[in-house]
Structure formats: structure tokens, C-alpha cells
Write an enzyme that holds these catalytic residues in place. Structure first.
Site, PDB file in Angstrom:
ATOM      1  N   ASP A  34       0.844  -1.194   0.000  1.00  0.00           N
ATOM      2  CA  ASP A  34       0.000   0.000   0.000  1.00  0.00           C
ATOM      3  C   ASP A  34       0.880   1.244   0.000  1.00  0.00           C
ATOM      4  O   ASP A  34       1.990   1.205  -0.542  1.00  0.00           O
ATOM      5  CB  ASP A  34      -0.948  -0.044   1.216  1.00  0.00           C
ATOM      6  N   HIS A 111      -3.803   6.033   3.009  1.00  0.00           N
ATOM      7  CA  HIS A 111      -4.524   4.816   2.601  1.00  0.00           C
ATOM      8  C   HIS A 111      -3.922   3.575   3.257  1.00  0.00           C
ATOM      9  O   HIS A 111      -4.639   2.722   3.789  1.00  0.00           O
ATOM     10  CB  HIS A 111      -4.448   4.740   1.075  1.00  0.00           C
ATOM     11  N   SER A 441     -11.096  -1.042  -1.021  1.00  0.00           N
ATOM     12  CA  SER A 441      -9.830  -0.967  -0.271  1.00  0.00           C
ATOM     13  C   SER A 441     -10.057  -1.223   1.213  1.00  0.00           C
ATOM     14  O   SER A 441      -9.176  -1.761   1.891  1.00  0.00           O
ATOM     15  CB  SER A 441      -9.212   0.428  -0.411  1.00  0.00           C
TER      16      SER A 441
END
Lengths: 663, 86
Positions: A34, A111, A441
């Protein structure tokens, strides 16, 4: 995660669920590909964790504002970054993007911090987001360890190159991770499963061959069909659902009627203020009040709440309308739009409420019915539990699989709407270390956490066995018994192309009874059936492989689903093999729920296992009574021994002649 | 040539043995065959994939990519692409 784990039956307080029985995933290592990690977050506190597993061979690497000695611990046991492929191709984004970024595992985007904390974050008590969604937050496997592989960079919302992703796979396989969580994907049209441009399909094949489960997001291109990504059969592909939680804001009109919308407003209750709908006077009677093109010139919007309508599902319309209303001196915004569930605060915490077209139209009729319309927007309340039902998210990508329609995708759905987890302070929506985000996600690390718990409980199970356990035990109905709905326009009952096996049911997955297991030879079967050449298959799997002259059928790949993209007059027979992972002496009986107008039979109808018979094959015969092309129709095949319910979805499409572009 | 070259992934499938050093050497050797020297190969090499599978990423022109694809042991040569967060 202040609600998502409870909604899945993994309450922290219970001492009889999978979380408890697997020791919170202690000892399992989850690799997260990520945007890196914000190591100071409370979610990555190492207190209560034992030593780093001795089999771990990975490293923590220091870099810009990331000191391995200081920032790695018994929770973050590995951290490194891969950018050479990105830089060699695209130059130096760190200087040119205008976004903050660190040449290190530190997460500027946020994220990766969110996904890592959702999969394996430590327990953090009494948190909320702007006063909403309060509760205790944690990862799915709070005692699992995190290995960070930063492969995505803070440019244009987050970009990751396939050369870097492949390198991360190469290293992660060496390092000794147990689960890989990838909340990244590639848009339609997809590349073939053996095309390294995908990176994820090839890298994940080698990971799975090494016993590592690979969990990937299905994509956010829903609710359109054929948009699902990460479709290789060895990947566990995750769709997103909302949870039993809503943030309901009251809209009280001057006629004393109260309507309800959803919002993330933090301001206190307003008094009644003027309410405005910018009527048009030109040829297009609604042009002025379209949110993304809101025209407030010549209207007196100062001090008023403005109502607008939009057919856009993304945030752009709301952001644009907020600016227009604020510039005109307005004090609030009501946006009538397709319900999408995923909420964000409006820019600058401007008071805005989302409603559906029906509520929006009621408000409009009220405005048109009175000379001085007024409204009061109340701050939202967090509503949890029974009155709110989980739905497949609007944005979640849908099947069928555009690469191999006979391989059902997505595989499973998990919470991915308004998920509160750890934030990088550089995340524009962060609030005191936490943030709510939505997307597949966010669903992906929920499944990664559950896979980690299952790995801790059943360390010898293959990735395919774990995947099967998750799919065959998933919920297709709400606790009330009502079938799960899928958001769209209009909403409809969810089917396997929306949610695969259904909404994940971790406690049932811990004891599935039977599994549809697969190994390298099964994947070779798939690759032969997909007409990849012998040389490519041999190199991929590492053994000389010669596909039989008569190509095997992709329908016979031993997946926990049966999908027939094309059936005509001749019946189709498919074979599956199940492995007993429950009590050795068990008898399972088949129950068939055939798709409408489709005949389904199974032989044998009973599966008798004992201490020497652990695997049994069976055949399913499918024929159609339809005399015309149909869309996909859905049913199920369930094996049960009165203790376990092992259900797989059936999807069948009749094609009397060549299809011409319907989905 | 740096302007011309794009990152390509040279995929060689399952690794043939377990010595990562030898695998990387073989990657450099293969690339050197095409670009003319070991030094040039080192300059162009981006990654050597040597643990989970065998292959490498390197900056290559289209003609170099085509030549490498024809060498024994190479499964495919494919350009690098971008993925996005979800």
C-alpha cells in the site's frame, strides 16, 4: 471498525468466537502492499505482543522521517519501500507532484495506514470520528504482525507500478508473510492472468504456490456489471458492503415535517433558516439547481440552506455545490442524489446533508408551496443495529468476470463503507488520528484480518481451503432472514455477481465442514483450459506441464462456485471434489436450489466420509428449459450434515445463439 | 537511449534454483547479451526478481525487448504499467 467487527460476530468481549479461539491472530504475519504506514498511530502499539516470530526474515528499513529502530516494533515487524520501477519510468514524482511524500515507509497518503490498521491494528478504546461512530476500534487480527511494503506513491491519488509490486511479492515470499493484503487494482479492460503488466496476478500466483493467501479488492467501478478486477482464481477478491450503521440527520421543514438524510456534520443544531431552490427561467427548467453546475447568481442565497439535485455518484458534485453555496453566503446544503452510502464531510465541515430523490422532491414541493420556506438541519446521530441493514455498496465492482466468465468474481463481500480506522495526519479528512473511508480498499483488509485468524486456527490449511471456507459459509441473508440487498439504481436483491458467496461469516468459516481445496495442479488445469501455452504454464508453475490434447473444461476448476456462462440444448456436467475438514465420520446430503427454468441434479446425492475417505468427487448435471437467450439466473448447491452448511452459488446463462453485448 | 527506454518486466517463471546471487548474475548476464556489456546491463537493471520467482525489470527499447523475448528461459517481456488505490 468501531462497528464492523461486531457486525461480523467478532466482538472483542466474547470468549467463544473466532477472534478468541485464534488468540487474536497471534503469530500470523500480514503483508500490506500500500502507501506505507504512519507508525505513531495507537493502532500499531506493540504492548501485549510477544517476540517477533522466529521464521520472519524481513527487514525494517530506515528512510525519510522513518527510523527503523524507533518506528518498527513487535507490531510493525517489517517496513520497506519499492519505487525504482516508478522512478525509472515516470521520473521524480516526489519533487513534481505537489503532494507531500516521503522516500521511506512513512505514509503521506493515509490509505496504507487505514488498511493496515483495519487488518491488524491493536485495540484502541473510545474513539470516534468528529463525534460520530464512537466505540472501540481495532484490526481484524489485533495480535497479528504487520509487514509494510510501500509500493504506491502519493501522486494523482496513489499510483503503483507493476515492476514495484512484483518486487514486493518477490521479497514478501522470501520474508515469510502468511497473508498479503492488496487494496490496489487495475481498471477495465484487464490483462490476462499470466500477463506481468498486471503484476498482481503473476506475483500472487507465486505467493499462493508458497502457501500465502492473497486478498485483493474487487474495484470501485460498480454498480455496472463486468467491472470486477483482480479476477485470477487463486486470488481472494473482495467486494464491499455497508454495515448496520447509519449517520442520520434530521431535516425539519417550516411546515413541521421532519425528513431524514445522511451526513457527517459536526456543528450544533441550527435554528430555522431560509431554504432556497434556485429555479431556472430558461429553456432548461432544472439547469440552475444541478449541484455540479449550481448557479446562484441573482438569487438571495445569503444566510440560507440551498437544495440541489445531481445524478453523479462521486464527490465532485457535492464539493462543487459546497463552494458555490459558500461563495454566495449560504449556510447549508441539501444534496438530492442516488443513495451511495459512502459519506465524507463537506469541505471545511460545511453543513451538508445527502438525501435521495424522493426526500429531495418532498423538500422541493415544500419550497414551491410557500413564500418563505425555512429549514433546520440537525447534526447526525449514529444509529446502529437492527433498523439498519447491510447492503452491497453502490461503488463495489460487479461480476461477471470479464477475463474468464466461468470463474465467479467477486468471491466474497466485507464491510467497506464508512470504516473508521487509523489516519495519517496528512490525510485531508483526518480527525485526531482517525478517519472514515469507503471503498473495496477498506473491505479487503477486513478479509485479510479474518484470513489471519483462520491461519492462526488452521495453520495447515492451503490458501484455497481458507478461501473455500470463507465463501461456502458466507451469509446470503440478513439475521432477520431477509435476503441482502445490493445498492444500485434501482436497488435489487443481491446475487453472486454482487457479493460472491455472500457477506463473510468468520465464525462459520472457522468450521466449514467441507472445503473445495486446490493446489498447483488445479491452477494448471485452469491455465490449460484458458488456452495458455505449455511453455508459459510450465514456467509459471515450475514443472514441465503439458496440457492434454483435449483441453480441460474451465467449468471443472475446483472452485466453491459453479458459473455456466453459456448453456444450450445439451446438458453440462461439471465435477467438483470436496475435502472433509470436520469430524471424520460424516454424511453430507445435497440440497439444490436451481436457478429459475434450469434443471440441476447431483451424483452422488450423499457423501460418506470416514477416517480413510477424506476427499470425494461429485458431478453436477445442469440443463436448461429456456428456448431463448436469458440473463444469468442464480441458485445454489448446499451440502449439509445437519451441523455444517456448505453452500456454493450456481449461476447459469442460457445462450441459444451467440451473445451480442448484453451483460 | 534513456529517453527511449521504458521499463519492461522480463518474466522467467519459477526460479530454477535457490541461490539468489546466482539468479541475479544470470539476469545480468542475459541482459548484457542484448545491450552489449555488463556495465550497461547494470545501469539498465531496475530489479532482479530472485526469491519467489525469476525475472527482472529493466529499461529497454522496443527492439531490445523483442530480442530478449526470444532468448531461452524467457517466458514473456511486458511493459511496466500503473495500478491505482481502491
Amino acid at each position: 471498525t468501531t462497528r464492523s467487527w461486531d457486525s461480523l460476530g467478532l466482538s472483542y468481549e466474547s470468549n467463544s468466537n473466532l477472534l478468541h479461539n485464534s488468540s487474536n491472530g497471534d503469530g500470523v504475519i500480514i503483508g500490506v502492499f500500500d502507501t506505507g504506514i504512519w507508525p505513531e498511530s495507537k493502532f500499531f502499539d506493540e504492548r501485549g505482543l510477544g517476540p517477533v516470530p522466529s521464521r520472519w526474515k524481513g527487514v525494517c528499513k530506515s528512510g525519510e522521517k522513518f527510523n527503523a529502530t524507533q518506528h518498527c516494533n513487535r507490531k510493525i515487524i517489517g517496513a520497506r519501500w519499492f519505487i525504482d520501477g516508478f522512478l525509472a519510468e515516470y521520473g521524480l514524482p516526489l519533487n513534481s507532484s505537489g503532494q507531500t511524500e516521503f522516500l521511506s515507509p512513512r505514509d503521506a497518503n493515509g490509505h496504507g495506514t487505514h488498511t493496515a490498521s483495519t487488518a491488524a491494528g491493536s485495540f484502541v478504546g473510545n474513539v470516534s470520528y468528529k463525534g460520530l461512530a464512537g466505540g472501540n476500534a481495532r484490526g481484524g487480527a489485533p495480535k497479528a504482525r504487520v509487514a509494510v511494503y510501500k509500493v504506491c506513491w502519493n501522486l494523482l491519488g496513489g499510483q503503483c507500478s507493476s515492476a514495484d509490486i512484483l518486487k514486493a511479492f518477490d521479497e514478501a515470499i522470501h520474508d515469510g508473510v502468511d497473508v498479503l493484503s492488496l487494496s490496489i487494482g487495475f481498471g477495465i479492460p484487464l490483462y490476462a492472468d499470466v500477463d506481468e503488466r498486471d503484476g498482481i496476478a503473476t506475483g500472487s500466483f507465486h505467493a499462493v504456490a508458497n502457501g500465502i493467501s492473497v486478498v485483493c479488492g474487487a474495484g470501485n467501478d460498480g454498480p455496472s456489471a463486468q467491472t470486477v478486477q483482480n479476477t485470477a482464481p487463486w486470488i481472494l477478491t473482495v467486494a464491499a458492503n455497508s454495515i448496520d450503521r447509519a449517520f442520520l440527520a434530521s431535516i425539519t421543514l417550516g411546515n413541521n415535517k421532519t425528513l431524514v438524510g445522511q451526513a457527517l456534520i459536526t456543528r450544533k443544531e441550527n435554528a430555522f433558516t431560509g431554504l432556497l431552490y434556485p429555479e431556472s427561467h430558461g429553456l432548461d427548467p432544472t439547469a440552475s439547481a444541478i449541484c455540479q453546475a449550481l448557479t446562484l447568481n441573482g438569487t438571495d442565497a445569503a444566510g440560507k440552506v440551498v437544495l440541489c439535485f445531481t445524478s453523479m455518484s462521486g464527490r465532485i458534485a457535492i464539493t462543487s455545490a459546497t463552494s458555490a453555496v459558500r461563495e454566495a453566503g449560504g449556510v447549508g446544503l441539501i444534496v438530492a442524489k442516488h443513495p451511495s452510502g459512502a459519506l465524507y464531510p463537506c469541505p471545511g465541515d460545511f453543513p451538508c446533508v445527502e438525501v435521495d430523490y424522493e426526500v429531495g422532491t418532498k423538500i422541493l414541493f415544500y419550497i414551491r408551496s410557500t413564500r418563505f420556506p425555512v429549514v433546520r438541519l440537525s447534526p447526525p446521530k449514529t444509529v446502529v443495529g437492527k433498523p439498519v441493514s447491510a447492503k452491497v455498496a453502490f461503488f463495489s465492482s460487479r461480476g461477471p468476470n470479464s477475463v474468464a466468465p466461468a470463474i465467479l468474481k467477486p468471491d466474497i463481500t466485507a464491510p467497506g463503507v464508512n470504516i473508521l480506522a487509523a489516519a495519517s495526519p496528512l490525510d485531508e479528512f483526518a480527525d485526531n488520528g482517525y478517519v472514515m473511508h469507503s471503498g473495496t480498499s477498506m473491505a479487503t483488509p477486513h478479509i485479510s484480518g479474518i484470513v489471519a485468524l483462520l491461519k492462526a486456527l488452521h495453520p495447515t490449511w492451503s490458501p484455497a481451503a481458507i478461501k473455500s471456507a470463507i465463501i461456502t459459509t458466507a451469509r446470503t441473508a440478513a439475521p432477520s432472514g431477509l435476503t441482502i440487498f445490493s445498492e444500485g439504481s434501482p436497488q435489487k436483491l443481491a446475487d453472486p455477481f454482487d457479493f460472491g458467496g455472500g457477506i463473510v461469516n468468520p465464525n462459520a468459516a472457522a468450521d466449514p465442514g467441507l472445503v473445495y481445496d486446490m493446489g498447483t495442479s488445479d491452477y494448471a488445469h485452469y491455465l490449460c483450459a484458458m488456452h495458455y501455452n505449455n511453455s508459459a504454464i510450465s514456467h509459471l508453475i515450475g514443472n514441465l506441464t503439458k496440457c492434454p490434447l483435449q483441453k480441460p473444461s474451465v467449468l471443472d476448476v475446483n472452485l466453491p462456485s459453479i458459473t455456466i456462462p453459456s448453456i444450450r440444448t445439451t446438458p453440462i456436467v461439471v465435477t467438483r471434489t470436496v475435502t472433509n475438514v470436520g469430524s471424520p465420520n460424516s454424511i453430507y446430503e445435497a440440497t439444490i436450489e436451481p436457478p429459475s427454468g434450469v434443471l440441476v441434479s447431483v451424483k452422488p446425492e450423499f457423501l460418506v466420509f470416514n477416517s480413510t475417505i477424506e476427499k470425494i468427487s461429485f458431478q453436477v448435471t445442469i440443463s436448461t428449459t429456456h428456448q431463448m437467450n436469458t440473463d444469468y439466473l442464480f441458485g445454489s448447491l448446499t451440502w449439509t450434515d445437519k451441523v455444517h452448511i456448505v453452500r456454493i452459488p450456481l449461476s447459469v446463462r442460457t445462450e441459444m445463439f451467440q451473445p451480442y453485448g448484453n451483460d | 537511449r534513456r529517453v527511449e527506454g521504458k521499463v519492461h518486466i522480463v518474466y522467467m517463471g519459477e526460479k530454477q534454483h535457490n541461490d539468489p546471487g546466482m539468479i541475479t548474475d544470470s539476469h545480468h548476464h542475459l541482459l548484457a547479451k542484448i545491450v552489449g556489456s555488463k556495465q550497461k546491463a547494470s545501469e539498465l537493471m531496475v530489479y532482479s526478481y530472485k526469491h519467489g520467482f525469476s525475472g527482472f525489470a529493466a529499461k529497454l527499447t522496443e527492439s531490445e525487448a523483442k530480442k530478449i523475448a526470444e532468448l531461452p528461459g524467457v517466458v514473456r517481456v511486458i511493459p511496466n504499467t500503473l495500478h491505482r488505490l481502491q
